[in-house]
Design a protein around this motif. Structure first.
Motif, PDB file in Angstrom:
ATOM      1  N   LEU A   1       0.866  -1.185   0.000  1.00 38.36           N
ATOM      2  CA  LEU A   1       0.000   0.000   0.000  1.00 38.36           C
ATOM      3  C   LEU A   1       0.898   1.228   0.000  1.00 38.36           C
ATOM      4  N   HIS A   2       1.358   1.631  -1.185  1.00 35.76           N
ATOM      5  CA  HIS A   2       2.276   2.749  -1.350  1.00 35.76           C
ATOM      6  C   HIS A   2       3.561   2.503  -0.561  1.00 35.76           C
ATOM      7  N   LYS A   3       3.800   3.200   0.553  1.00 38.70           N
ATOM      8  CA  LYS A   3       5.049   3.019   1.287  1.00 38.70           C
ATOM      9  C   LYS A   3       4.975   1.957   2.381  1.00 38.70           C
ATOM     10  N   LEU A   4       3.802   1.381   2.590  1.00 37.47           N
ATOM     11  CA  LEU A   4       3.605   0.359   3.619  1.00 37.47           C
ATOM     12  C   LEU A   4       3.363  -0.989   2.959  1.00 37.47           C
ATOM     13  N   ALA A   5       4.036  -2.012   3.466  1.00 31.51           N
ATOM     14  CA  ALA A   5       3.829  -3.371   2.970  1.00 31.51           C
ATOM     15  C   ALA A   5       3.527  -4.287   4.149  1.00 31.51           C
TER      16      ALA A   5
ATOM     17  N   ILE B   1      15.917   3.603   3.176  1.00 35.16           N
ATOM     18  CA  ILE B   1      15.896   3.198   4.582  1.00 35.16           C
ATOM     19  C   ILE B   1      14.495   2.679   4.885  1.00 35.16           C
ATOM     20  N   ASN B   2      14.417   1.437   5.305  1.00 38.60           N
ATOM     21  CA  ASN B   2      13.147   0.796   5.622  1.00 38.60           C
ATOM     22  C   ASN B   2      13.109   0.390   7.086  1.00 38.60           C
ATOM     23  N   LEU B   3      11.943   0.571   7.698  1.00 41.28           N
ATOM     24  CA  LEU B   3      11.719   0.121   9.072  1.00 41.28           C
ATOM     25  C   LEU B   3      10.769  -1.068   9.048  1.00 41.28           C
TER      26      LEU B   3
ATOM     27  N   LEU C   1       8.659   2.275   4.042  1.00 42.44           N
ATOM     28  CA  LEU C   1       9.740   2.988   3.354  1.00 42.44           C
ATOM     29  C   LEU C   1       9.878   4.381   3.963  1.00 42.44           C
ATOM     30  N   LEU C   2      10.926   4.571   4.769  1.00 37.56           N
ATOM     31  CA  LEU C   2      11.120   5.834   5.472  1.00 37.56           C
ATOM     32  C   LEU C   2      11.801   6.886   4.583  1.00 37.56           C
ATOM     33  N   PHE C   3      12.862   6.486   3.886  1.00 42.47           N
ATOM     34  CA  PHE C   3      13.583   7.348   2.951  1.00 42.47           C
ATOM     35  C   PHE C   3      13.902   6.554   1.690  1.00 42.47           C
ATOM     36  N   PRO C   4      13.941   7.204   0.537  1.00 46.68           N
ATOM     37  CA  PRO C   4      13.733   8.630   0.295  1.00 46.68           C
ATOM     38  C   PRO C   4      12.250   9.011   0.338  1.00 46.68           C
ATOM     39  N   LYS C   5      11.991  10.241   0.696  1.00 51.72           N
ATOM     40  CA  LYS C   5      10.616  10.729   0.701  1.00 51.72           C
ATOM     41  C   LYS C   5      10.067  10.811  -0.719  1.00 51.72           C
ATOM     42  N   GLN C   6      10.930  11.227  -1.640  1.00 50.65           N
ATOM     43  CA  GLN C   6      10.548  11.276  -3.053  1.00 50.65           C
ATOM     44  C   GLN C   6      11.655  10.647  -3.869  1.00 50.65           C
TER      45      GLN C   6
END
Length: 266
Positions: A147-151, A199-201, A185-190
């Motif tokens: 879901l976009h930046k969340l998996a 950088i992933n948490l 997905l924390l970085f990159p923002k764009q």
């Protein structure tokens, strides 16, 4: 022409990185596969500090056979069961992705996986682990939602242990494993190019139960991941029990991993 092809390749690599980086889980596998004809070389070290420091090193080779099929092979070296480091055995893993529903910045995928290991250690633990401890087989299903930046990803599997090489009989032959993983997905923002560091948490719940034995555990494993130039990956994680009713090596264990990927090998 060469410049044009290079831009296409870089764009493809960037797309792979930005769309799937947050589902490169540290302690579990997603339903998605690595790119076709790509090779991953992974080395990792896991260990614990009490009652004394023990650790295990793993060398793993991964291959994307097709967009549906991914193969792994691993060898293990540790001092978990003796004072000196020794070769413990090997394992093989295969994952077949049988369902995909893809849209822009989101997808849902399902895969079936199987693993087999051949190990020579004694088996004093109640946990069945095919990562260097037990000879056995495992089969299961995994589903992953981006879901976009969340998996988000969940899996369930059955494990069957056999006699280890050397005549070591398993404490328990049957087990059920399950997991629930979240990656952000924390970085990159764009995302602008494939050279940006990702950088992933992660937060992962890892559980097993031995049916009919009253033995089970549930761990939480937070992790951070760095991906450099879309090819070099570094993982750091530490798992600790939320519930523990099982004798095992894997509680309160750190993990350090370095992985390098080669795309378009053939």
């Amino acid at each position: 022409m060469i410049k044009h092809l290079t831009l296409i390749l870089l764009g493809w690599l960037a797309g792979v990185c930005v769309s799937q980086a947050q589902e490169l889980y540290v302690n579990t596998e997603p339903a998605s596969n690595m790119a076709t004809n790509s090779l991953g070389i992974r080395t990792e070290n896991q260990g614990y500090f009490k009652p004394d420091f023990r650790n295990r090193s793993t060398l793993e080779v991964m291959y994307g056979a097709s967009k549906y099929l991914m193969l792994h092979s691993s060898v293990y070296l540790s001092n978990f069961y003796q004072d000196k480091q020794r070769f413990e055995g090997l394992s093989a893993y295969a994952k077949y992705r049988f369902y995909s529903a893809d849209t822009v910045q989101r997808h849902f995928r399902m895969a079936a996986f199987a693993k087999a290991s051949s190990i020579s250690n004694p088996v004093p633990n109640q946990e069945i682990s095919l990562e260097g401890d037990n000879t056995g087989v495992q089969g299961g299903l995994v589903a992953t939602q981006l879901l976009h930046k969340l998996a988000l990803s969940g899996s369930v599997s059955y494990l069957r242990a056999f006699e280890n090489r050397g005549g070591y009989v398993p404490v328990n032959p049957n087990s059920v494993g399950y997991s629930l993983s979240a990656g952000y997905l924390l970085f990159p923002k764009q995302y602008t190019n494939y050279e940006q560091t990702n950088i992933n948490l992660y937060a992962e719940l890892l559980g097993k139960a031995n049916p009919g034995k009253g033995q089970h555990y549930l761990d939480i494993a937070p992790a951070i991941q760095f991906i450099f130039n879309s090819v070099l990956r570094v993982d750091l994680s530490y798992r600790t029990p939320l519930v523990n009713r099982m004798v095992r090596n894997t509680q309160n264990m750190y993990l350090v991993r370095v992985e390098y990927n080669i795309f378009n090998l053939f």
